[in-house]
Every structure is written in structure tokens, then in C-alpha cells.
Design a protein around this motif. Structure first.
Motif, PDB file in Angstrom:
ATOM      1  N   PRO A 110      -2.678 -15.339  -5.073  1.00  0.00           N
ATOM      2  CA  PRO A 110      -3.451 -14.584  -4.960  1.00  0.00           C
ATOM      3  C   PRO A 110      -4.889 -14.257  -4.986  1.00  0.00           C
ATOM      4  O   PRO A 110      -5.169 -14.606  -5.476  1.00  0.00           O
ATOM      5  N   GLU A 111      -5.267 -14.536  -3.564  1.00  0.00           N
ATOM      6  CA  GLU A 111      -6.517 -14.218  -3.416  1.00  0.00           C
ATOM      7  C   GLU A 111      -6.920 -12.893  -4.209  1.00  0.00           C
ATOM      8  O   GLU A 111      -6.055 -12.351  -4.578  1.00  0.00           O
ATOM      9  N   GLY A 112      -8.085 -12.960  -4.922  1.00  0.00           N
ATOM     10  CA  GLY A 112      -8.923 -12.345  -5.318  1.00  0.00           C
ATOM     11  C   GLY A 112      -7.962 -12.745  -7.615  1.00  0.00           C
ATOM     12  O   GLY A 112      -8.970 -12.006  -7.730  1.00  0.00           O
ATOM     13  N   PHE A 113      -7.571 -13.049  -7.254  1.00  0.00           N
ATOM     14  CA  PHE A 113      -7.000 -13.691  -8.973  1.00  0.00           C
ATOM     15  C   PHE A 113      -8.205 -14.530  -9.354  1.00  0.00           C
ATOM     16  O   PHE A 113      -8.203 -15.618  -8.653  1.00  0.00           O
ATOM     17  N   PRO A 114      -8.591 -14.284 -10.061  1.00  0.00           N
ATOM     18  CA  PRO A 114      -9.837 -14.574 -11.497  1.00  0.00           C
ATOM     19  C   PRO A 114      -9.210 -16.066 -12.215  1.00  0.00           C
ATOM     20  O   PRO A 114      -8.881 -16.049 -12.948  1.00  0.00           O
ATOM     21  N   TRP A 115      -9.073 -17.337 -11.157  1.00  0.00           N
ATOM     22  CA  TRP A 115      -8.851 -18.247 -11.520  1.00  0.00           C
ATOM     23  C   TRP A 115      -9.740 -19.440 -11.774  1.00  0.00           C
ATOM     24  O   TRP A 115     -11.123 -20.095 -11.413  1.00  0.00           O
ATOM     25  N   GLU A 116     -10.146 -19.736 -13.381  1.00  0.00           N
ATOM     26  CA  GLU A 116     -11.165 -20.416 -14.283  1.00  0.00           C
ATOM     27  C   GLU A 116     -10.715 -21.654 -15.191  1.00  0.00           C
ATOM     28  O   GLU A 116     -11.001 -22.014 -15.311  1.00  0.00           O
ATOM     29  N   GLY A 117      -9.536 -22.311 -14.474  1.00  0.00           N
ATOM     30  CA  GLY A 117      -8.954 -23.223 -14.845  1.00  0.00           C
ATOM     31  C   GLY A 117      -7.483 -22.723 -15.155  1.00  0.00           C
ATOM     32  O   GLY A 117      -6.839 -21.402 -15.404  1.00  0.00           O
ATOM     33  N   PRO A 118      -6.516 -23.203 -15.902  1.00  0.00           N
ATOM     34  CA  PRO A 118      -5.379 -23.537 -16.181  1.00  0.00           C
ATOM     35  C   PRO A 118      -4.692 -22.246 -17.431  1.00  0.00           C
ATOM     36  O   PRO A 118      -4.215 -21.871 -17.474  1.00  0.00           O
ATOM     37  N   ALA A 119      -6.075 -22.426 -18.302  1.00  0.00           N
ATOM     38  CA  ALA A 119      -6.189 -21.203 -19.234  1.00  0.00           C
ATOM     39  C   ALA A 119      -6.263 -19.603 -18.878  1.00  0.00           C
ATOM     40  O   ALA A 119      -5.528 -18.175 -19.450  1.00  0.00           O
ATOM     41  N   SER A 120      -6.385 -19.656 -17.034  1.00  0.00           N
ATOM     42  CA  SER A 120      -6.539 -18.451 -16.752  1.00  0.00           C
ATOM     43  C   SER A 120      -4.961 -17.996 -16.529  1.00  0.00           C
ATOM     44  O   SER A 120      -4.661 -16.525 -16.540  1.00  0.00           O
ATOM     45  N   TYR A 137       4.114 -28.895 -18.012  1.00  0.00           N
ATOM     46  CA  TYR A 137       2.876 -28.433 -18.014  1.00  0.00           C
ATOM     47  C   TYR A 137       2.223 -27.329 -18.813  1.00  0.00           C
ATOM     48  O   TYR A 137       0.694 -27.765 -19.207  1.00  0.00           O
ATOM     49  N   LEU A 138       2.670 -26.498 -18.881  1.00  0.00           N
ATOM     50  CA  LEU A 138       1.920 -24.237 -19.559  1.00  0.00           C
ATOM     51  C   LEU A 138       1.963 -25.483 -22.049  1.00  0.00           C
ATOM     52  O   LEU A 138       0.834 -25.214 -22.564  1.00  0.00           O
ATOM     53  N   GLU A 140       1.519 -28.638 -22.401  1.00  0.00           N
ATOM     54  CA  GLU A 140       1.050 -29.337 -22.587  1.00  0.00           C
ATOM     55  C   GLU A 140      -0.665 -29.227 -22.599  1.00  0.00           C
ATOM     56  O   GLU A 140      -1.269 -29.447 -23.551  1.00  0.00           O
ATOM     57  N   ARG A 141      -0.423 -27.765 -22.563  1.00  0.00           N
ATOM     58  CA  ARG A 141      -2.125 -27.311 -22.284  1.00  0.00           C
ATOM     59  C   ARG A 141      -1.695 -26.030 -23.567  1.00  0.00           C
ATOM     60  O   ARG A 141      -3.338 -25.572 -23.083  1.00  0.00           O
ATOM     61  N   SER A 142      -0.884 -25.687 -24.224  1.00  0.00           N
ATOM     62  CA  SER A 142      -0.996 -25.152 -25.250  1.00  0.00           C
ATOM     63  C   SER A 142      -1.246 -23.470 -24.248  1.00  0.00           C
ATOM     64  O   SER A 142      -1.486 -22.755 -25.783  1.00  0.00           O
ATOM     65  N   ILE A 143      -0.357 -22.986 -23.449  1.00  0.00           N
ATOM     66  CA  ILE A 143      -0.462 -22.172 -22.680  1.00  0.00           C
ATOM     67  C   ILE A 143       0.626 -20.928 -22.867  1.00  0.00           C
ATOM     68  O   ILE A 143       1.528 -21.615 -22.704  1.00  0.00           O
ATOM     69  N   GLN A 144       0.493 -20.012 -23.644  1.00  0.00           N
ATOM     70  CA  GLN A 144       1.623 -18.834 -23.477  1.00  0.00           C
ATOM     71  C   GLN A 144       1.308 -18.296 -22.259  1.00  0.00           C
ATOM     72  O   GLN A 144       0.299 -17.235 -21.592  1.00  0.00           O
ATOM     73  N   ALA A 145       2.765 -18.439 -21.419  1.00  0.00           N
ATOM     74  CA  ALA A 145       2.983 -18.042 -20.925  1.00  0.00           C
ATOM     75  C   ALA A 145       4.750 -16.904 -20.306  1.00  0.00           C
ATOM     76  O   ALA A 145       5.336 -18.144 -20.948  1.00  0.00           O
ATOM     77  N   VAL A 166       2.350 -18.231  -8.226  1.00  0.00           N
ATOM     78  CA  VAL A 166       3.678 -18.820  -8.299  1.00  0.00           C
ATOM     79  C   VAL A 166       3.525 -20.900  -8.536  1.00  0.00           C
ATOM     80  O   VAL A 166       1.881 -20.694  -8.468  1.00  0.00           O
ATOM     81  N   CYS A 167       4.278 -20.915  -9.207  1.00  0.00           N
ATOM     82  CA  CYS A 167       4.803 -22.684  -8.719  1.00  0.00           C
ATOM     83  C   CYS A 167       5.482 -22.930  -7.568  1.00  0.00           C
ATOM     84  O   CYS A 167       7.119 -23.053  -8.295  1.00  0.00           O
ATOM     85  N   ASP A 168       4.905 -23.615  -7.031  1.00  0.00           N
ATOM     86  CA  ASP A 168       6.336 -23.954  -5.738  1.00  0.00           C
ATOM     87  C   ASP A 168       5.555 -25.687  -5.448  1.00  0.00           C
ATOM     88  O   ASP A 168       4.070 -25.877  -5.312  1.00  0.00           O
ATOM     89  N   LEU A 169       6.716 -26.212  -4.301  1.00  0.00           N
ATOM     90  CA  LEU A 169       7.007 -27.575  -3.254  1.00  0.00           C
ATOM     91  C   LEU A 169       5.864 -26.505  -2.317  1.00  0.00           C
ATOM     92  O   LEU A 169       5.662 -26.219  -1.555  1.00  0.00           O
TER      93      LEU A 169
END
Ligand code: ATP
Ligand code: ZN
Length: 298
Positions: A110-120, A137-138, A140-145, A166-169
Motif C-alpha cells: 500500500p502507499e506509504g509502506f516502508p519498502w526497502e527490499g524483501p527484508a521489509s 520466495y520467502l 529462498e530469502r530466509s524471511i519469516q512472514a 499482497v502477492c497477485d497476478l
């Protein structure tokens, strides 16, 4: 004995329906629809179409209910990972990547989300209809979500407070934009694929599959290809060849009654733009004609 008929699964109604029908028509297949609207009977080739939901196509093919299927790589890949999670192998074989159904499975915030790469994404809730690809995807990047699996309407999940991301087409991105979402990463680049059953086909069916593949290759080659004709001074031939986009050796014909001018005919495997025509003219070409190519057989 009757010729054995190939069963081909296609999406009944959706984004792949029209391009699939277009491809098959270009391959020469004419069919009539049964009264139940679930089957199309090939009139001039031994193919019958089964109109189904796209999600059912991988299993129909790998369980040998259908010989062939046309479906998005996104659906295939998700089913492959789902089967792998159950300890099962997927058994369909991909025969061809097709030049339609292009889209990508993308992450959007969403607008305003602090995205700084997958770690976010760490500690966030992500809504999707493709949990297995997202989990990969998560992982492979060792991300817990947290993966929130929905059956549709993923793009409104953040507004409903059901997810943070979201993760969408996505194809053009306009749906995301309309929901104030910003695309930040790609999970999978997708396109339509032709798949076949894992079981060997009897010779007559196998032969028809080969014929269909040759025709598909022909159709895909000519899309965007152009046939170009022009007149030019013989001395400009080298420059003209250089300017023709994606062409193999052109046909050069002597013009009747003119010794230093020739006619050049060539198939260009890319579109011919006005800029190219202008450059050709500058190089000495005249009487330029660009024609669409209908069929090609190598
Ligand atoms: P069904 O009722 O058959 O299950 P569906 O709603 O799952 O249909 P569609 O939205 O018609 O599916 O999409 C079918 C396929 O088209 C997708 O799986 C994907 O491969 C492709 N596609 C191309 N562009 C897009 C897009 N922008 N959004 C969704 N799918 C797309
Ligand atoms: Zn579907």
C-alpha cells in the motif's frame, strides 16, 4: 477404424480463452461446440476441446483425462509446488511456451509502506491465491512472514485489514494502481504453456501432436513478422540489408530495363516501424511496401 481423437483442455471462460481459440484457429482447427458447451468437436482435425476452469487443467493432463492442455505457467508452477509439498512429483510435460497470457506474480504494498527490499516483509501478513510460490520466495530469502491464502479479491485485502501486503497476478498494473498499491518485486514471470500427458501417445495421436507443434511454431514466428518489398540502387544493398530488422538473406531481383536498380524482398521477423522505412528511403530505397505474413513453414 476411426482415427483416435486428441483431447485438449482449454480455459472455459477467462483471460486465456480468446487467445487460445485464436491460436487454434490459426493452426487450422475448426470446431463446433456441443450443446452442453463443455466440449468442442474438431471438424477438420482429430482434436476435441474440453472447456474447463484453468485450475483443473494440470490435473486433467497429468491424470491422462486429457492428452494436452493450454494453461498459465503460474497455475502449473503453483500446482507443481503443491504436489511437491505432498511428496508427489508432477507428471505433465511442457511442450511449448506460448506468446500470450503474459503476466507476473508480483508483490505490491500500500502507499506509504516502508519498502526497502524483501527484508521489509518480515513479520508482515501477505495475501495471495498462490501460497506455494510465495512460500518458496520467502524461504529462498530466509524471511519469516505470514501467508494469508485467499480464493480471490486479493487486492482489497489490505483495505479490509486482512493483510499488509499482497502477492497477485499483474499485467498492466492498472488494477494495483486503482487500489493504491505499488508493485515492488516479481515472484514469477508467467505466460501460457502447452502441456502434454506423461503417458506415451499412440502413433497416430503422436503424429498429430507433432503437426500441431509445427503449426504453433509457424504461428508464433509470423506474429509480428512482416514481408517487405522495395526498389534500390544495387550500390545501396549492403546498407539496406543492415537496416532490415531481423531478416535472413533477402531475395534480390533485377528490374526490367534498368541496369543499376534492383527489387529487394525480405521477411523481417520483427515489426517494421516508420523510422526503419525512413532510414531505408534515405539509403536510396523507393516503392517501399510492407505486408503482413499469414503463414510460415520452415
Ligand atoms: P477460472 O474461472 O478458469 O478459474 P481465473 O479467474 O482463475 O479463471 P483468469 O483471470 O481468467 O483466471 O486468468 C487466467 C490466466 O490468465 C491466469 O492464470 C494467468 O495465467 C493469465 N493472466 C494474464 N494476465 C493476467 C492478469 N492481469 N491477471 C490475472 N491473470 C492473468
Ligand atoms: Zn482459475
Amino acid at each position: 477404424m476411426d482415427e483416435p481423437r486428441l483431447k485438449l483442455a482449454v480455459q472455459k471462460s477467462g483471460r486465456l480463452t480468446e487467445p487460445c481459440h485464436d491460436l487454434l484457429a490459426r493452426c487450422g482447427l475448426q470446431f463446433t461446440r456441443g450443446r452442453d458447451q463443455l466440449i468442442g468437436y474438431g471438424e477438420n482435425m482429430p482434436f476435441d476441446l474440453l472447456f474447463v476452469r484453468d485450475d483443473d487443467i494440470p490435473d486433467l493432463v497429468q491424470e491422462d483425462v486429457c492428452d494436452l492442455g493450454l494453461v498459465g505457467l503460474n497455475v502449473l508452477e503453483e500446482r507443481r509446488l503443491e504436489l511437491a509439498a505432498l511428496g508427489q512429483a508432477c507428471r505433465f510435460t511442457s511442450l511449448r511456451s506460448l506468446d500470450f497470457g503474459r503476466c507476473r506474480l508480483a508483490l505490491a504494498v500500500p502507499e506509504g509502506f516502508p519498502w526497502e527490499g524483501p527484508a521489509s516483509l518480515a513479520g508482515r501478513r501477505i495475501a495471495t491465491t498462490y501460497p506455494f510460490m510465495l512460500l518458496r520466495y520467502l524461504r529462498e530469502r530466509s524471511i519469516q512472514a505470514e501467508v494469508v491464502t485467499l480464493s480471490g479479491a486479493v487486492e482489497i485485502a489490505p483495505r479490509l485489514g486482512r493483510a499488509d501486503v499482497v502477492c497477485d497476478l499483474v499485467s498492466t498494473g492498472s488494477t494495483l494502481q486503482a487500489h493504491h498499491l505499488r508493485e515492488v518485486d516479481t515472484v514469477l514471470e508467467s505466460h501460457a504453456v502447452l502441456i502434454r500427458t506423461p503417458l506415451p501417445l499412440p502413433p497416430q495421436k503422436a503424429e498429430w501432436v507433432e503437426r500441431l507443434l509445427l503449426r504453433i511454431d509457424g504461428v508464433q514466428q509470423v506474429r509480428g513478422s512482416k514481408y517487405i518489398m522495395l526498389h534500390a540502387p544495387r550500390s545501396a544493398l549492403a546498407e539496406i540489408r543492415r537496416l532490415l530488422p531481423g531478416s535472413e538473406s533477402p531475395t534480390v531481383l533485377q528490374l526490367e530495363g534498368v541496369s543499376d536498380r534492383v527489387a529487394v524482398h525480405a521477411v523481417c521477423r520483427e515489426n517494421v516501424f516508420w523510422e526503419t522505412l525512413e532510414s531505408l528511403k534515405k539509403a536510396g530505397a523507393s516503392a517501399l511496401l510492407v505486408l503482413p505474413v499469414e503463414k510460415m513453414l520452415a
